[in-house]
Design a protein around this motif. Structure first.
Motif, short mmCIF file in Angstrom:
data_model
loop_
_atom_site.label_atom_id
_atom_site.label_comp_id
_atom_site.label_asym_id
_atom_site.label_seq_id
_atom_site.Cartn_x
_atom_site.Cartn_y
_atom_site.Cartn_z
N VAL A 190 0.84 -1.20 0.00
CA VAL A 190 0.00 0.00 0.00
C VAL A 190 0.87 1.25 0.00
CG1 VAL A 190 -1.68 1.32 1.33
CG2 VAL A 190 -1.94 -1.16 1.09
N SER A 191 1.95 1.23 0.80
CA SER A 191 2.84 2.38 0.87
C SER A 191 3.56 2.60 -0.46
CB SER A 191 3.86 2.17 1.99
OG SER A 191 4.79 3.23 2.03
N LEU A 192 4.08 1.54 -1.06
CA LEU A 192 4.77 1.66 -2.34
C LEU A 192 3.83 2.14 -3.43
CD1 LEU A 192 7.18 1.30 -4.20
CD2 LEU A 192 6.62 -1.15 -4.36
N ARG A 193 2.63 1.63 -3.43
CA ARG A 193 1.66 2.03 -4.46
C ARG A 193 1.33 3.52 -4.35
NH1 ARG A 193 -3.99 1.91 -5.43
NH2 ARG A 193 -4.39 1.48 -7.64
N ASP A 194 1.22 4.04 -3.12
CA ASP A 194 0.97 5.47 -2.94
C ASP A 194 2.14 6.30 -3.49
OD1 ASP A 194 -1.47 5.00 -1.78
OD2 ASP A 194 -0.73 5.10 0.29
N ARG A 195 3.37 5.83 -3.27
CA ARG A 195 4.54 6.53 -3.81
C ARG A 195 4.53 6.52 -5.33
NH1 ARG A 195 9.52 3.61 -1.44
NH2 ARG A 195 10.46 4.70 -3.24
N LEU A 196 4.18 5.38 -5.93
CA LEU A 196 4.18 5.27 -7.39
C LEU A 196 3.13 6.20 -8.00
CD1 LEU A 196 4.60 1.41 -7.90
CD2 LEU A 196 6.35 3.19 -8.05
N LYS A 197 2.01 6.38 -7.32
CA LYS A 197 0.98 7.29 -7.83
C LYS A 197 1.55 8.70 -7.98
CE LYS A 197 -3.13 5.02 -5.90
NZ LYS A 197 -4.26 5.16 -4.93
N GLU A 198 2.36 9.11 -7.02
CA GLU A 198 2.95 10.45 -7.08
C GLU A 198 4.08 10.52 -8.09
OE1 GLU A 198 4.20 11.61 -3.21
OE2 GLU A 198 2.19 11.44 -2.31
N GLU A 199 4.99 9.54 -8.05
CA GLU A 199 6.19 9.60 -8.87
C GLU A 199 5.89 9.33 -10.35
OE1 GLU A 199 9.08 6.98 -7.24
OE2 GLU A 199 9.08 7.94 -5.26
N TRP A 200 4.88 8.54 -10.64
CA TRP A 200 4.57 8.20 -12.03
C TRP A 200 3.46 9.05 -12.61
CZ3 TRP A 200 4.66 2.08 -12.02
CH2 TRP A 200 5.97 1.66 -11.73
N ALA A 201 3.00 10.03 -11.84
CA ALA A 201 1.93 10.91 -12.35
C ALA A 201 2.42 11.63 -13.60
CB ALA A 201 1.53 11.91 -11.28
N GLY A 202 1.61 11.58 -14.66
CA GLY A 202 1.97 12.24 -15.90
C GLY A 202 2.84 11.41 -16.82
N SER A 203 3.30 10.23 -16.37
CA SER A 203 4.10 9.35 -17.23
C SER A 203 3.19 8.33 -17.89
CB SER A 203 5.17 8.64 -16.41
OG SER A 203 4.60 7.61 -15.61
N ASP A 204 3.78 7.53 -18.78
CA ASP A 204 2.98 6.49 -19.44
C ASP A 204 3.05 5.17 -18.70
OD1 ASP A 204 5.59 5.88 -19.95
OD2 ASP A 204 5.35 5.54 -22.12
N LEU A 205 3.63 5.17 -17.51
CA LEU A 205 3.71 3.95 -16.71
C LEU A 205 2.40 3.75 -15.95
CD1 LEU A 205 7.31 4.27 -15.23
CD2 LEU A 205 6.54 2.62 -16.94
N PRO A 206 1.76 2.60 -16.09
CA PRO A 206 0.53 2.36 -15.34
C PRO A 206 0.83 2.03 -13.89
CG PRO A 206 1.10 0.42 -16.64
CD PRO A 206 2.12 1.48 -16.98
N VAL A 207 0.12 2.67 -12.98
CA VAL A 207 0.29 2.36 -11.56
C VAL A 207 -0.36 1.01 -11.27
CG1 VAL A 207 -0.21 3.09 -9.20
CG2 VAL A 207 0.33 4.79 -10.95
#
Length: 451
Positions: free
Chosen positions: A262-279
């Motif tokens: 859950v913690s890692l997924r929350d970080r990925l939402k922020e860091e990958w925002a605007g990229s083409d990487l799917p969370v």
């Protein structure tokens, strides 16, 4: 001579199919490649195209369920009568087959001003129906499918690029949308009047439907209704009954901590925002962990044959997707070798294709292990039934709050329960429990799942 129309065999496991709808009327002239019928199988609904030209004459009614390879119709010459069951076609006047009009034969201007006559445009049956409903000339549409094939999304993109006053697809007062978008909205229970269109003139596009909460669906089951064991429902009934009869199935329940995920997924939402990487979703993390753990516990990635338990080289991960009237199990091939973002991308694409009836039979075959989730329905523990050919299936429950005691203080945690059903002929209880422990360890350090 008359040409037989036979029910095609879609995939290796198909035994029968239901003619959901005839797409052309009796006596209509069809060309090779024209869509003849909508076929419902145990795994997928597909359009079946004509393999030759002629005047179409069906011999079974819409709604009939027939075996693969059965005669379902004829393609006849002008004036030719359909043969009796044991005979040959009866010619009237000339016995030769008249050439049928070609789907792409109508003269039309293309981008160079040149006319196309005679050669059929490479396009899917659904693209041709969408184009016909919108009065679109397919020669003006750029195809993005294999070999330049025009698919329905290409027609939608073409329409979206037109000025709003050049195309009218809907009655006055209704939201502007293509027939395909309307069909998808109806299947998902979405009220288009509640959807904000992002296309030209507020036109609703397919992407606008994503994330829209559907209206509550009326129950499929109601008192007094009979649901026949045909098509998907019949196949599910037979396969699950056979599975329970032929295997010694046992289920383990195992609670795993999900705080790190859950913690890692929350970080990925922020860091990958605007990229083409799917969370990745929570289920995507589970899929990747389940696949990696199979490498350490190959007994769970196997099949039982007459001479023994065969351990399989590749991990092809199936995951259950609920669809109207049943479920499908799309397959992510070689899941161990895929990084987590690619697992997420494929799981979303396959699930969407399954729900929309666009998935191919090849994408539903070859699973060596399956993951199924009921967490979205609030279920913690359940007993999933093994798909025939596999020796195990992993069930995923809901993400919920748990409590861990640190000294005398309670600590809130995030947990879920895994339900592993395994075939006791191939796997004993201890190896099955060790597999679950490995899955839990991988989820406790989820950075390892990203690559």
């Amino acid at each position: 001579m008359a040409v037989e129309v036979l029910l095609p065999k879609i995939g290796l496991t198909m035994q029968e199919g239901t003619i959901d709808e005839w797409l052309v009327p009796t006596g209509a002239a069809v060309a090779e490649g024209d869509a003849l019928l909508r076929l419902a199988t145990d795994k997928v609904d597909v359009d079946v195209e004509a393999e030759a030209g002629g005047l179409f004459h069906p011999v079974v009614a819409a709604g009939a369920t027939v075996p693969a390879g059965a005669l379902i119709g004829w393609l006849l010459a002008e004036g030719e009568q359909p043969p009796d069951p044991a005979g040959t076609p009866t010619p009237v006047g000339s016995g030769t087959i008249a050439p049928a009009p070609d789907a792409g034969a109508a003269p039309s201007a293309n981008g160079t001003g040149e006319k196309r006559v005679g050669d059929r445009i490479l396009s899917s049956p659904n693209a041709r129906r969408v184009a016909a409903a919108a009065d679109v000339d397919l020669t003006a549409v750029r195809g993005t499918g294999p070999g330049g094939r025009i698919v329905s999304e290409d027609v939608e993109d073409f329409l979206a690029a037109l000025p709003g006053d050049l195309v009218t697809l809907v009655p006055s007062g209704d939201p502007p949308a293509s027939p395909l978008v309307r069909k998808l909205a109806k299947e998902r229970g979405i009220d288009l009047s509640e959807v904000n269109g992002t296309g030209s003139g507020g036109r609703i596009r397919r992407a606008d439907l994503e994330g829209v909460t559907p209206a509550p669906e009326p129950p499929l089951a109601r008192p007094g209704k009979v649901i026949p064991f045909t098509g998907m429902r019949g196949t599910i009934a037979r396969r699950m009954h056979a599975s329970l009869q032929e295997m010694a199935q046992l289920t383990h329940g195992y609670e795993v901590r999900m705080d790190a995920v859950v913690s890692l997924r929350d970080r990925l939402k922020e860091e990958w925002a605007g990229s083409d990487l799917p969370v990745p979703s929570i289920n995507d993390f589970l899929l990747k962990a389940a696949a990696l753990a199979l490498r350490e516990h190959p007994l769970l990635n196997a099949t039982v044959r007459e001479d023994g338990v065969h351990l399989l080289d590749e991990v092809h991960l199936g995951f259950a997707v609920a669809v109207p009237g049943g479920l499908m199990v799309p397959v992510i091939e070689d899941a161990v070798a895929l990084p987590l973002p690619e697992v997420a991308r494929r799981s979303r694409s396959l699930a969407q294709a399954a729900r929309e009836g666009r998935i191919s039979p090849a994408q539903l075959e070859g699973a060596t292990f399956t993951v199924t989730s009921l967490g979205g329905y609030g279920v913690d523990f359940f007993t999933p039934v093994i798909n025939p050919g596999n020796v195990a299936i992993l069930g995923v429950g809901r993400l919920r709050d748990g409590v861990e005691w640190v000294d005398d203080r309670p600590l809130r945690t995030r947990v879920l329960t895994l339900s592993l059903t395994f075939d006791h002929r191939a796997v004993d209880g201890a190896p099955a429990a060790e597999y679950l422990r490995t899955v839990g360890e991988l989820l406790s350090k989820p950075l390892r799942l990203l690559v």
